[in-house]
Write a protein that holds these residues in place. Sequence first.
Motif, mmCIF file in Angstrom:
data_model
loop_
_atom_site.group_PDB
_atom_site.id
_atom_site.type_symbol
_atom_site.label_atom_id
_atom_site.label_comp_id
_atom_site.label_asym_id
_atom_site.label_seq_id
_atom_site.Cartn_x
_atom_site.Cartn_y
_atom_site.Cartn_z
ATOM 1 N N ASP A 123 -9.484 -12.904 -82.755
ATOM 2 C CA ASP A 123 -9.252 -13.220 -81.553
ATOM 3 C C ASP A 123 -8.538 -14.458 -81.527
ATOM 4 O O ASP A 123 -7.754 -14.518 -80.199
ATOM 5 N N ARG A 126 -5.079 -13.373 -81.181
ATOM 6 C CA ARG A 126 -4.663 -12.653 -80.063
ATOM 7 C C ARG A 126 -4.490 -13.627 -78.991
ATOM 8 O O ARG A 126 -3.226 -13.488 -78.364
ATOM 9 N N ALA A 127 -5.263 -14.601 -79.176
ATOM 10 C CA ALA A 127 -4.926 -15.568 -78.028
ATOM 11 C C ALA A 127 -3.637 -16.343 -77.953
ATOM 12 O O ALA A 127 -3.260 -16.759 -76.989
ATOM 13 N N GLU A 128 -3.248 -16.782 -79.213
ATOM 14 C CA GLU A 128 -2.072 -17.348 -79.425
ATOM 15 C C GLU A 128 -0.905 -16.600 -79.081
ATOM 16 O O GLU A 128 0.053 -16.884 -78.230
ATOM 17 N N THR A 130 -1.157 -14.077 -76.428
ATOM 18 C CA THR A 130 -1.320 -14.005 -74.986
ATOM 19 C C THR A 130 -0.704 -15.492 -74.510
ATOM 20 O O THR A 130 0.015 -15.375 -73.448
#
Length: 148
Positions: A123, A126-128, A130
């Motif tokens: 996660d 993925r946040a990086e 995004t």
Amino acid sequence: MLRSTALGPSRAVWRKPLAGRRRWPTRPPAPKRLFLEALFDDLNAPEAMAALFTFITEANRELDAGGADHGALERARAAFRFMDAVLDLVPEQESDGELAAWVEERLAARKAARERRDFAAADAARAELTARGILIEDGPDGTRWRRG
């Protein structure tokens, strides 16, 4: 047939300066209207494609003739962008190599974290992505990414 130099990802011909060329004839926004009428006619995709390619043929003819009406050119660009947004025919421009390498590295780290069942790390990866404006889509053929 669609010319890559006229409407492809670079759209080079559409960006050429128009000084000293003859004016484009003033036309109603028929290509977009015909395109929409086809789509609203029970989603008549073949008719919508025909409207798009008729528009492309006319646009290429005007470009070859040296049309110089900036307003008409902008309307043609807008009409094409609208039709392409619906049908998604023109592939997105390739991203720069450094960004692509970074994204692939982050996707590999995310995949490895998921395989380890370390979902917090997956996660975070993925946040990086995004945060940098990268959208990722997981599918049966693997993970795809694009700029958001």
